[in-house]
Enzyme design. Structure first.
Site, PDB file in Angstrom:
ATOM      1  N   ASN A   9      24.112-119.471  -1.775  1.00  0.00           N
ATOM      2  CA  ASN A   9      25.046-118.992  -0.748  1.00  0.00           C
ATOM      3  C   ASN A   9      24.203-118.337   0.343  1.00  0.00           C
ATOM      4  O   ASN A   9      23.747-117.206   0.191  1.00  0.00           O
ATOM      5  CB  ASN A   9      26.016-117.973  -1.372  1.00  0.00           C
ATOM      6  CG  ASN A   9      26.918-117.326  -0.337  1.00  0.00           C
ATOM      7  OD1 ASN A   9      27.025-117.798   0.788  1.00  0.00           O
ATOM      8  ND2 ASN A   9      27.572-116.242  -0.732  1.00  0.00           N
ATOM      9  N   LYS A  11      25.130-117.368   3.182  1.00  0.00           N
ATOM     10  CA  LYS A  11      25.908-116.424   4.017  1.00  0.00           C
ATOM     11  C   LYS A  11      25.660-116.737   5.494  1.00  0.00           C
ATOM     12  O   LYS A  11      25.541-117.915   5.850  1.00  0.00           O
ATOM     13  CB  LYS A  11      25.557-114.981   3.645  1.00  0.00           C
ATOM     14  CG  LYS A  11      25.678-114.759   2.129  1.00  0.00           C
ATOM     15  CD  LYS A  11      25.578-113.334   1.708  1.00  0.00           C
ATOM     16  CE  LYS A  11      25.722-113.248   0.194  1.00  0.00           C
ATOM     17  NZ  LYS A  11      25.744-111.894  -0.304  1.00  0.00           N
ATOM     18  N   HIS A 101      35.062-114.413  -1.542  1.00  0.00           N
ATOM     19  CA  HIS A 101      33.828-113.619  -1.703  1.00  0.00           C
ATOM     20  C   HIS A 101      34.119-112.174  -1.291  1.00  0.00           C
ATOM     21  O   HIS A 101      34.895-111.930  -0.370  1.00  0.00           O
ATOM     22  CB  HIS A 101      32.712-114.220  -0.844  1.00  0.00           C
ATOM     23  CG  HIS A 101      31.372-113.631  -1.140  1.00  0.00           C
ATOM     24  ND1 HIS A 101      31.006-112.396  -0.661  1.00  0.00           N
ATOM     25  CD2 HIS A 101      30.334-114.073  -1.887  1.00  0.00           C
ATOM     26  CE1 HIS A 101      29.785-112.116  -1.108  1.00  0.00           C
ATOM     27  NE2 HIS A 101      29.354-113.115  -1.847  1.00  0.00           N
ATOM     28  N   GLU A 103      32.582-110.188   0.453  1.00  0.00           N
ATOM     29  CA  GLU A 103      32.351-109.882   1.875  1.00  0.00           C
ATOM     30  C   GLU A 103      33.533-110.335   2.726  1.00  0.00           C
ATOM     31  O   GLU A 103      33.856-109.717   3.739  1.00  0.00           O
ATOM     32  CB  GLU A 103      31.026-110.528   2.328  1.00  0.00           C
ATOM     33  CG  GLU A 103      29.832-109.776   1.732  1.00  0.00           C
ATOM     34  CD  GLU A 103      28.598-110.628   1.459  1.00  0.00           C
ATOM     35  OE1 GLU A 103      28.507-111.757   1.961  1.00  0.00           O
ATOM     36  OE2 GLU A 103      27.720-110.141   0.720  1.00  0.00           O
ATOM     37  N   GLU A 171      31.388-111.573  -9.715  1.00  0.00           N
ATOM     38  CA  GLU A 171      30.388-110.916  -8.873  1.00  0.00           C
ATOM     39  C   GLU A 171      30.760-109.444  -8.693  1.00  0.00           C
ATOM     40  O   GLU A 171      31.569-109.112  -7.808  1.00  0.00           O
ATOM     41  CB  GLU A 171      30.337-111.576  -7.490  1.00  0.00           C
ATOM     42  CG  GLU A 171      29.895-113.008  -7.491  1.00  0.00           C
ATOM     43  CD  GLU A 171      29.231-113.378  -6.165  1.00  0.00           C
ATOM     44  OE1 GLU A 171      28.092-113.832  -6.192  1.00  0.00           O
ATOM     45  OE2 GLU A 171      29.842-113.166  -5.109  1.00  0.00           O
ATOM     46  N   GLY A 177      23.371-107.995  -3.539  1.00  0.00           N
ATOM     47  CA  GLY A 177      22.320-107.590  -2.610  1.00  0.00           C
ATOM     48  C   GLY A 177      21.706-106.233  -2.915  1.00  0.00           C
ATOM     49  O   GLY A 177      20.958-105.693  -2.100  1.00  0.00           O
ATOM     50  N   SER A 214      22.525-110.200  -7.256  1.00  0.00           N
ATOM     51  CA  SER A 214      21.097-109.893  -7.452  1.00  0.00           C
ATOM     52  C   SER A 214      20.419-110.777  -8.510  1.00  0.00           C
ATOM     53  O   SER A 214      19.526-110.320  -9.216  1.00  0.00           O
ATOM     54  CB  SER A 214      20.905-108.408  -7.785  1.00  0.00           C
ATOM     55  OG  SER A 214      21.284-107.613  -6.675  1.00  0.00           O
TER      56      SER A 214
HETATM   57  P1  PGA Z   1      22.903-111.701  -3.870  1.00  0.00           P
HETATM   58  O1  PGA Z   1      24.330-112.243  -3.357  1.00  0.00           O
HETATM   59  O2  PGA Z   1      22.334-112.778  -4.750  1.00  0.00           O
HETATM   60  O3  PGA Z   1      22.115-111.499  -2.605  1.00  0.00           O
HETATM   61  O4  PGA Z   1      23.159-110.442  -4.607  1.00  0.00           O
HETATM   62  C1  PGA Z   1      25.187-112.941  -4.221  1.00  0.00           C
HETATM   63  C2  PGA Z   1      26.457-113.279  -3.501  1.00  0.00           C
HETATM   64  O5  PGA Z   1      26.894-112.522  -2.632  1.00  0.00           O
HETATM   65  O6  PGA Z   1      27.069-114.314  -3.789  1.00  0.00           O
END
Ligand code: PGA
Length: 255
Positions: A9, A11, A101, A103, A171, A177, A214
């Site tokens: 992903n 983003k 997601h 976000e 998640e 992140g 992460s």
């Molecule tokens: P990350 O993001 O691997 O940077 O923690 C995962 C995600 O948001 O799907």
């Protein structure tokens, strides 16, 4: 039957060095081990969700993996400024879409109801839906993880009946992140819980459970070794083609 999947992903980012060098590093690192005549089978569990603006470039350059979108509109067409419909992402070669997601929930106030509507559009249009659920740090600290997940699941899946495959990405928002993760054991148990709840309120013939938050090449294997973890949704670590491929190879080894 489930659908194991390791998804990049990106983003709203492009890998540093650009898309062609990301693809190049995938090719170079696989060159020794992979018979490229069989590459479609080697890459069959790999999904890449770039920004919409780069789907065409990837579609032209990439002859492996699945392309996906990071979201779709909950409407099919019409006066919805800024939205991209399911048909539009299908036109660009997408076969899956990430939905809900955290976000999208945080910055665009997306609700479980929105996610539920998008899920039904995906199923109708034959796009594999990858539905994200997960608790906030505050809920985690208050010991409310399962309560929050149950509510999300109920609002998204109640009364759904489908013979198509659905992917659920657990998640935890606090793990995205942050460099922090739940233990693989905890994720395994939570996936079992999610499975039980979904099966009690919906009829879905095939569900996969992937973990996101992460994941990197240091910890990926410990997640993939768990029986209830069918793959991963990877943000930061997927921007580096070599690291993403290392994670993918760990996945194939434990699969
Ligand atoms: P990350 O993001 O691997 O940077 O923690 C995962 C995600 O948001 O799907």
């Amino acid at each position: 039957m489930s659908h194991p999947l390791v998804i990049a992903n990106w983003k709203m980012n492009i890998p540093s060095g650009g898309i062609s060098s990301w693809i190049q590093s995938e090719m170079v690192s696989t060159n020794d081990e992979v018979d490229f005549n069989k590459k479609s089978s080697y890459f069959k569990f790999m999904g890449i969700a770039p920004p919409i603006s780069h789907l065409s470039e990837l579609e032209n350059l990439l002859n492996f993996g699945f392309l996906g979108s990071q979201d779709i509109s909950r409407f099919n067409d019409g006066a919805k400024t800024g939205d991209i419909s399911a048909d539009m992402v299908i036109d660009k070669g997408c076969t899956f879409s990430i939905l809900g997601h955290s976000e999208r929930r945080e910055f665009y106030n997306e609700t479980n109801k929105d996610v539920s509507e998008k899920l039904r559009i995906c199923l109708e249009k034959n796009i594999l839906p990858v539905i994200c659920i997960g608790e906030s740090l505050e809920d985690y600290n208050a010991g409310k993880t399962l309560e929050v997940l149950d509510m999300q699941i109920k609002e998204i899946f109640t009364s759904l009946s489908t013979k198509k495959t659905v992917v659920i990405a657990y998640e935890p928002v606090w793990a995205i992140g942050s460099g922090k993760t739940p233990t693989p054991d905890d994720v395994n148990n939570i996936h079992q819980h999610i499975k039980d709840i979904v099966q009690s309120i919906a009829e879905i013939e095939a569900i996969s459970f992937i973990y996101g938050g992460s994941v990197n090449c240091e910890n990926a294997k410990s997640f993939f070794q768990q029986t209830n973890i069918d793959g991963a949704l990877i943000g930061g670590a997927s921007l580096n083609g070599k690291e993403f491929l290392d994670i993918y190879n760990d996945f194939l080894e434990t699969f």
